[in-house]
Write a protein that holds these residues in place. Structure first.
Motif, PDB file in Angstrom:
ATOM      1  N   VAL A 108      10.142  51.782   3.799  1.00 42.61           N
ATOM      2  CA  VAL A 108      10.581  51.395   2.459  1.00 42.61           C
ATOM      3  C   VAL A 108       9.659  50.315   1.901  1.00 42.61           C
ATOM      4  O   VAL A 108       9.430  49.295   2.545  1.00 42.61           O
ATOM      5  CB  VAL A 108      12.036  50.889   2.491  1.00 42.61           C
TER       6      VAL A 108
ATOM      7  N   VAL B 185      12.856  50.866  -4.976  1.00 41.10           N
ATOM      8  CA  VAL B 185      13.640  50.618  -3.761  1.00 41.10           C
ATOM      9  C   VAL B 185      14.975  49.944  -4.072  1.00 41.10           C
ATOM     10  O   VAL B 185      15.909  50.015  -3.262  1.00 41.10           O
ATOM     11  CB  VAL B 185      12.847  49.763  -2.749  1.00 41.10           C
TER      12      VAL B 185
ATOM     13  N   LEU C 272      11.332  47.827   6.929  1.00 42.61           N
ATOM     14  CA  LEU C 272      11.114  46.955   5.763  1.00 42.61           C
ATOM     15  C   LEU C 272      10.055  45.948   6.177  1.00 42.61           C
ATOM     16  O   LEU C 272      10.346  44.960   6.849  1.00 42.61           O
ATOM     17  CB  LEU C 272      12.405  46.228   5.372  1.00 42.61           C
TER      18      LEU C 272
ATOM     19  N   LEU D 281       8.831  42.869   2.827  1.00 40.75           N
ATOM     20  CA  LEU D 281       9.568  43.238   1.618  1.00 40.75           C
ATOM     21  C   LEU D 281      10.669  42.227   1.296  1.00 40.75           C
ATOM     22  O   LEU D 281      10.904  41.912   0.124  1.00 40.75           O
ATOM     23  CB  LEU D 281      10.183  44.625   1.812  1.00 40.75           C
TER      24      LEU D 281
ATOM     25  N   ASP E  24      18.396  40.815  -1.504  1.00 40.61           N
ATOM     26  CA  ASP E  24      18.104  41.257  -0.145  1.00 40.61           C
ATOM     27  C   ASP E  24      19.349  41.854   0.513  1.00 40.61           C
ATOM     28  O   ASP E  24      19.277  42.884   1.190  1.00 40.61           O
ATOM     29  CB  ASP E  24      17.560  40.095   0.693  1.00 40.61           C
TER      30      ASP E  24
ATOM     31  N   LEU F 238      19.743  45.249  -0.906  1.00 36.10           N
ATOM     32  CA  LEU F 238      18.796  46.201  -0.318  1.00 36.10           C
ATOM     33  C   LEU F 238      19.247  46.640   1.070  1.00 36.10           C
ATOM     34  O   LEU F 238      19.209  47.835   1.401  1.00 36.10           O
ATOM     35  CB  LEU F 238      17.407  45.568  -0.241  1.00 36.10           C
TER      36      LEU F 238
ATOM     37  N   VAL G 223      20.063  50.473   2.231  1.00 38.18           N
ATOM     38  CA  VAL G 223      19.446  51.124   3.382  1.00 38.18           C
ATOM     39  C   VAL G 223      20.520  51.592   4.356  1.00 38.18           C
ATOM     40  O   VAL G 223      20.446  52.706   4.898  1.00 38.18           O
ATOM     41  CB  VAL G 223      18.456  50.173   4.070  1.00 38.18           C
TER      42      VAL G 223
ATOM     43  N   ILE H  46      12.754  44.953  10.507  1.00 33.67           N
ATOM     44  CA  ILE H  46      12.387  44.084   9.381  1.00 33.67           C
ATOM     45  C   ILE H  46      11.287  43.140   9.829  1.00 33.67           C
ATOM     46  O   ILE H  46      11.518  42.205  10.606  1.00 33.67           O
ATOM     47  CB  ILE H  46      13.582  43.279   8.857  1.00 33.67           C
TER      48      ILE H  46
END
Length: 342
Positions: free
Chosen positions: A179, A231, A245, A248, A257, A260, A264, A276
């Motif tokens: 992503v 995204v 990620l 990002l 965040d 996001l 996901v 991450i």
């Protein structure tokens, strides 16, 4: 009793304590000079001109098509900074310079220098304004600057991408969703190291086009798909058992965040993994040092950019349907958080 020198008392008060001097202040304040010298040497082609071996200033001036004075100023600055070595009248690249800046190895950081020179450095002149006024529009990039940005990020993150592919156990997975995957370099590193893996790189259309070209050049078109979208608003591709990620999280505020991470989570199944990679810090946001400094980069480049601590990450994961699994180093200041969907 009056002093013979009326200003003696004032001077004594103003004098710093023994052993306390301003050297560290000067060192930090003049750091921009070293950076500008490095960027200039890269733009002028100094390191490439020494790729074939040592040369004198006159020889370098001929190779580079520049005046002797200009070449001497640049070469002497790079020698003083330890990037060039001087033996008599001849200059040569040091080992680090030959590896990363001469254009003769795959570990090429010249795109990183161009990125910092042409995009980051100008943006940093507005750091105080960005910090004072809060969220802003960030840096707006045309097609040319987007290419510079993408290539620079790929060069900067080549080490962490290779470390992820080498250290994380991808044996349990089959399809990776990358992503905000940029040029696809992280997915390519994984695919290169793990022949059974396939991937999808998901990014905005301007970046997705760059990714398609880069992945095709590297022979990964059959194993790595590229999809375009936002995204934060568009649907995420389905059918993947591990999501990446990479660099990002630092683009956005904690609220975005968390949003996001929830998006996901909604796109995967229970037991799927989330990786991450970012500049995760200690609770004080001061370790590692580079992460603390990069907070300024994100403040001027991104609308709401910042660095975050591992503790913050764990809180966000718990609130969005993930179980924290582990945290470990990758390369430099970038480290990896691993979570599992619950």
């Amino acid at each position: 009793m009056p002093l013979d020198n009326p200003r003696a008392e004032e001077s004594a008060i103003a004098a710093p304590p023994p052993g306390v001097g301003p050297e560290r202040i000067f060192e930090i304040a003049t750091g921009f000079m070293a950076a500008r010298h490095l960027f200039a040497a890269g733009e002028l082609g100094l390191f490439e001109a020494l790729a074939d071996g040592p040369a004198t200033i006159d020889e370098l001036a001929t190779r580079m098509g520049l005046s002797r004075r200009v070449v001497r100023i640049s070469a002497d600055a790079m020698s003083a900074l330890g990037l060039l070595e001087r033996r008599g009248d001849a200059y040569q690249n040091g080992d680090v310079t030959a590896t990363f800046l001469a254009g003769r190895t795959p570990a090429d950081l010249r795109p990183f220098l161009r990125f910092f020179d042409r995009i980051s450095y100008p943006a940093w002149t507005g750091l105080a304004t960005a910090l004072r006024t809060g969220p802003h529009q960030g840096v707006q990039l045309d097609d040319e600057m987007q290419a510079v940005f993408s290539a620079g990020v790929e060069a900067i993150t080549a080490g962490p991408a290779a470390a992820l592919a080498a250290t994380y156990d991808f044996g349990r997975h089959r399809r990776l969703l990358d992503v905000g995957g940029g040029t696809g370099s992280w997915s390519a590193a994984v695919a290169r190291q793990h022949p059974h893996m396939e991937a999808t790189v998901f990014d905005v259309s301007a970046v997705a086009g760059i990714a398609r070209d880069r992945l095709a050049e590297q022979g990964f078109a059959a194993r790595i798909d590229v999809a375009s979208g936002d995204v934060m608003t568009g649907p995420l591709p389905r059918g993947h058992d591990v999501v990446l990620l990479a660099n990002l999280i630092h683009y956005w505020s904690p609220e975005k965040d968390r949003s996001l991470l929830q998006r996901v989570r909604n796109a995967v199944e229970i037991g799927d993994r989330l990786l991450i990679a970012d500049f995760w810090t200690d609770p004080t946001h001061t370790v590692p040092l580079m992460a603390a400094l990069m907070a300024g980069e994100f403040a001027v480049i991104c609308p709401e950019g910042d660095v975050y601590s591992l503790d913050e990450a764990r809180g966000w994961l718990a609130a969005t349907g993930w179980r924290f699994v582990e945290h470990g180093p990758l390369a430099g200041p970038i480290s990896l958080v691993v979570a599992e969907a619950v």
